[in-house]
Structure formats: C-alpha cells, structure tokens
Design a protein around this motif. Structure first.
Motif, PDB file in Angstrom:
ATOM      1  N   ASN A 124      80.370 -12.537 -40.984  1.00  0.00           N
ATOM      2  CA  ASN A 124      81.414 -14.029 -40.382  1.00  0.00           C
ATOM      3  C   ASN A 124      80.593 -14.770 -39.405  1.00  0.00           C
ATOM      4  N   ASP A 125      81.347 -16.293 -40.261  1.00  0.00           N
ATOM      5  CA  ASP A 125      80.841 -17.418 -39.079  1.00  0.00           C
ATOM      6  C   ASP A 125      81.007 -17.840 -37.881  1.00  0.00           C
ATOM      7  N   GLN A 126      81.565 -17.913 -38.001  1.00  0.00           N
ATOM      8  CA  GLN A 126      82.358 -18.498 -36.409  1.00  0.00           C
ATOM      9  C   GLN A 126      81.022 -18.160 -34.955  1.00  0.00           C
ATOM     10  N   PRO A 127      81.172 -16.637 -35.288  1.00  0.00           N
ATOM     11  CA  PRO A 127      80.078 -16.008 -34.194  1.00  0.00           C
ATOM     12  C   PRO A 127      78.894 -17.314 -33.785  1.00  0.00           C
ATOM     13  N   TYR A 128      78.122 -17.849 -35.296  1.00  0.00           N
ATOM     14  CA  TYR A 128      77.269 -18.893 -34.803  1.00  0.00           C
ATOM     15  C   TYR A 128      76.612 -19.861 -34.961  1.00  0.00           C
ATOM     16  N   TRP A 129      78.503 -19.909 -34.663  1.00  0.00           N
ATOM     17  CA  TRP A 129      78.943 -21.987 -34.371  1.00  0.00           C
ATOM     18  C   TRP A 129      78.946 -22.516 -32.735  1.00  0.00           C
ATOM     19  N   PRO A 130      78.787 -23.289 -32.425  1.00  0.00           N
ATOM     20  CA  PRO A 130      79.099 -23.309 -30.627  1.00  0.00           C
ATOM     21  C   PRO A 130      80.401 -24.051 -30.877  1.00  0.00           C
ATOM     22  N   VAL A 131      81.877 -23.458 -30.962  1.00  0.00           N
ATOM     23  CA  VAL A 131      83.000 -24.477 -31.609  1.00  0.00           C
ATOM     24  C   VAL A 131      84.021 -23.044 -30.519  1.00  0.00           C
ATOM     25  N   ASP A 132      85.040 -23.321 -30.289  1.00  0.00           N
ATOM     26  CA  ASP A 132      86.117 -22.111 -29.946  1.00  0.00           C
ATOM     27  C   ASP A 132      87.537 -23.116 -30.572  1.00  0.00           C
ATOM     28  N   GLY A 133      88.006 -21.749 -31.143  1.00  0.00           N
ATOM     29  CA  GLY A 133      89.842 -22.453 -31.768  1.00  0.00           C
ATOM     30  C   GLY A 133      89.316 -21.758 -33.075  1.00  0.00           C
ATOM     31  N   HIS A 134      90.822 -21.967 -33.817  1.00  0.00           N
ATOM     32  CA  HIS A 134      91.108 -20.763 -34.723  1.00  0.00           C
ATOM     33  C   HIS A 134      90.842 -22.130 -36.449  1.00  0.00           C
ATOM     34  N   GLN A 135      91.215 -23.451 -36.151  1.00  0.00           N
ATOM     35  CA  GLN A 135      91.342 -24.396 -37.045  1.00  0.00           C
ATOM     36  C   GLN A 135      90.202 -24.434 -37.545  1.00  0.00           C
ATOM     37  N   ILE A 136      88.939 -23.723 -38.325  1.00  0.00           N
ATOM     38  CA  ILE A 136      87.789 -24.213 -38.718  1.00  0.00           C
ATOM     39  C   ILE A 136      87.626 -23.336 -40.107  1.00  0.00           C
ATOM     40  N   LEU A 137      87.587 -23.953 -41.317  1.00  0.00           N
ATOM     41  CA  LEU A 137      87.228 -23.286 -42.361  1.00  0.00           C
ATOM     42  C   LEU A 137      85.773 -24.070 -43.226  1.00  0.00           C
ATOM     43  N   SER A 138      85.207 -23.041 -43.657  1.00  0.00           N
ATOM     44  CA  SER A 138      84.134 -24.193 -44.856  1.00  0.00           C
ATOM     45  C   SER A 138      85.017 -24.025 -46.091  1.00  0.00           C
ATOM     46  N   PHE A 139      84.186 -25.707 -47.203  1.00  0.00           N
ATOM     47  CA  PHE A 139      84.120 -25.362 -48.552  1.00  0.00           C
ATOM     48  C   PHE A 139      82.915 -25.146 -49.385  1.00  0.00           C
ATOM     49  N   TRP A 140      83.281 -23.513 -50.446  1.00  0.00           N
ATOM     50  CA  TRP A 140      81.882 -23.849 -51.023  1.00  0.00           C
ATOM     51  C   TRP A 140      81.381 -24.071 -52.058  1.00  0.00           C
ATOM     52  N   THR A 171      86.918 -29.015 -39.265  1.00  0.00           N
ATOM     53  CA  THR A 171      87.743 -28.012 -38.013  1.00  0.00           C
ATOM     54  C   THR A 171      89.040 -29.247 -38.039  1.00  0.00           C
ATOM     55  N   GLY A 172      89.802 -28.452 -36.881  1.00  0.00           N
ATOM     56  CA  GLY A 172      91.625 -29.201 -36.595  1.00  0.00           C
ATOM     57  C   GLY A 172      90.917 -29.464 -35.177  1.00  0.00           C
ATOM     58  N   ASN A 173      92.219 -30.003 -34.890  1.00  0.00           N
ATOM     59  CA  ASN A 173      93.156 -30.417 -33.585  1.00  0.00           C
ATOM     60  C   ASN A 173      92.464 -29.525 -31.976  1.00  0.00           C
ATOM     61  N   ASP A 174      92.619 -28.025 -32.542  1.00  0.00           N
ATOM     62  CA  ASP A 174      91.691 -27.422 -31.348  1.00  0.00           C
ATOM     63  C   ASP A 174      90.939 -26.613 -31.588  1.00  0.00           C
ATOM     64  N   VAL A 175      89.979 -26.918 -31.866  1.00  0.00           N
ATOM     65  CA  VAL A 175      88.808 -26.374 -31.579  1.00  0.00           C
ATOM     66  C   VAL A 175      88.058 -27.791 -30.741  1.00  0.00           C
ATOM     67  N   THR A 176      86.687 -26.703 -30.050  1.00  0.00           N
ATOM     68  CA  THR A 176      86.542 -27.351 -28.776  1.00  0.00           C
ATOM     69  C   THR A 176      85.055 -26.622 -28.652  1.00  0.00           C
TER      70      THR A 176
END
Length: 272
Positions: free
Chosen positions: A115-131, A230-235
């Motif tokens: 899964n992707d989020q462990p690779y990324w320096p962000v916290d939050g839930h509103q995160i998606l990818s378009f492929w 990313t959306g509003n809740d991401v830091t």
C-alpha cells in the motif's frame, strides 16, 4: 465528466474504481509526448528497474511534473483535481506528486503487493491516486489488482523496493508490518481488477493493498501515469520509512502541505 454516487460509494467501500474515458485524446497526446521525452531524457528522480529475466524495460520516474510542462499542465488543468475533490468530499486539493511506470513488451517484472501511504511523508485519510492508461491494459499486460476493502484495515505495510534499481532501501518503521504474501495465497483475498482502454483511469485510496503483473505481451506497451492528490485533512509527516525523494525540508511535521512542492491545484468557489 460527472462522477456518479455509485462511483463514489464504490471507491469508499472497495478502495478502488475504474473510470472510463476520463482523459481526452488531446490530453493523451500531451502525456504520450511527455512520456517519450522522459524516457529519452529522464528527470532527476529516475528509478527504472532492471528486467528480471534480462528482457524488456521497466522505466520509472517521479516528480516529473516539476521538470516537464506537459505533465505539469495535466496535473493542474485536467479534470482530475476536481474529480479528486468529488471523490474525497473536499473543498481543496493539493498535488502530492506524479509518477511514471512504463513496462515495455516482454517486461515480466511484477509490481509487488503493497500500500502506498507508508512510502509518503503525509498523515491523513483523504489521499488518492489516479492511474491513467495510455495503452490497452489487461491481466496480460500488467493491469493493477486490488484487495477489496483493504484501505479500511488501518494497516501500514513496510515499504520495500520493487526490484533492482538505483533507489536505496527504506528505513524500518517499528509501527509497520510486512506486506502479506498475497500472490502465494490469492484465494484467501478478495482480489479485483479492471481492464482499461486508453483514457480510462484507476482511482484508488492510498492505503488499499495492490500490485500488478508483468507485461507478457510481445507488442503492447503498458504506459501508466499516476497522479497523487490530497484533501483537507492531510498534513506533512516524516515517519521512518518514507521515501526521501518525496520529503520537503521546509515543512515540519503537522504542517499543511501548501508549498511549491505540494501546490494547491483546486479549490471550491468561496474558498476553504
């Protein structure tokens, strides 16, 4: 394109959806030209992978919007930022980064389950990818597969490199766990996928467990271009294990992402 309620509900329930004919032929031409430019002259964050059997070629790169106007215009001006806001239910959208995955014909490298989020320096839930698919994409050419509902498990899997490449390994994070060996126990998981035509896209959550097969075709390329929003809740967050090439030395943990590296690309009328 207007997303249906069913599309949005399926994204939140399953973790991934396919959206058809999202990227116009004009935008496809922009991306195709930009991809060939990057293959010929890779940007600063090139991370292609050596073919596992000595055949084919697996070209990878990230943060390419920062170096090529075609990618930049697509990330900012295509329908994707507004669609991200619709799916995530947000009033503002930031660009996290973009990434290119080109598996040429005969490139049998798998993309390991992760899964992707462990690779990324962000916290939050509103995160998606378009492929974005630039070629017909099926199981035989390396379609992405997903484990249904796994984005709701609340589990972070330890990042690993996907093969022999210039990338260093990832720091161990004691709060993470090894990714499950889905491939050797496929019957134990609710795996689903979609075939795509050029201009179709996958939209998937940053925590959904996913992987992809190699490109066994002798003539069809598999050009996939991913844009992460990313959306509003991401830091910002520099957890151990995140990709150093995605970090930002000017931000502190807990900061909002707004910056030159993670720009605001869409905002609802009337502001935040």
């Amino acid at each position: 394109m207007t997303l249906s309620r069913e599309d949005i509900e399926a994204f939140h329930a399953d973790g991934a959806i396919a959206l058809r004919r999202v990227v116009s032929t004009e935008w496809q031409r922009v991306l195709a030209d930009a991809i060939e430019d990057d293959i010929a002259n890779p940007g600063s964050f090139y991370h292609g992978y050596e073919p596992e059997d000595g055949q084919g070629r697996f070209h990878g790169n990230l943060r390419i919007w920062e170096f090529h106007d075609g990618f930049r215009r697509f990330c900012f001006e295509s329908p994707l930022p507004r669609m991200a806001a619709e799916i995530l239910g947000c009033r503002r959208i930031n660009l996290l980064y973009d990434q290119l995955f080109v598996k040429e014909p005969g490139t049998l490298n798998r993309t390991r389950w992760h899964n992707d989020q462990p690779y990324w320096p962000v916290d939050g839930h509103q995160i998606l990818s378009f492929w974005v698919a630039l070629d017909p994409t099926s199981a035989g050419t390396g379609a992405v597969e997903f484990v249904r509902g796994s984005h709701r498990w609340g589990r972070f899997f330890q990042p690993e490199v996907f093969g022999r490449t210039v990338l260093d390994g990832y720091e161990s994070n004691p709060d993470y766990e090894p990714a499950p060996d889905v491939e050797s126990a496929r019957a134990d998981y609710d795996i689903f996928s979609f075939d795509l035509e050029p201009g179709d896209v996958y939209a998937f959550h940053a925590l959904v467990l996913h992987g992809a097969g190699g490109n066994a075709s002798e003539r069809v390329r598999r050009r996939g271009y991913a844009v992460r929003y990313t959306g509003n809740d991401v830091t910002y967050s520099t957890r151990p294990g995140t990709n150093r090439d995605l970090r930002n030395s000017l931000l502190l943990d807990g900061d909002p992402l707004d910056s030159a590296q993670y720009p605001l690309v869409w905002q609802a009328e009337g502001g935040p």
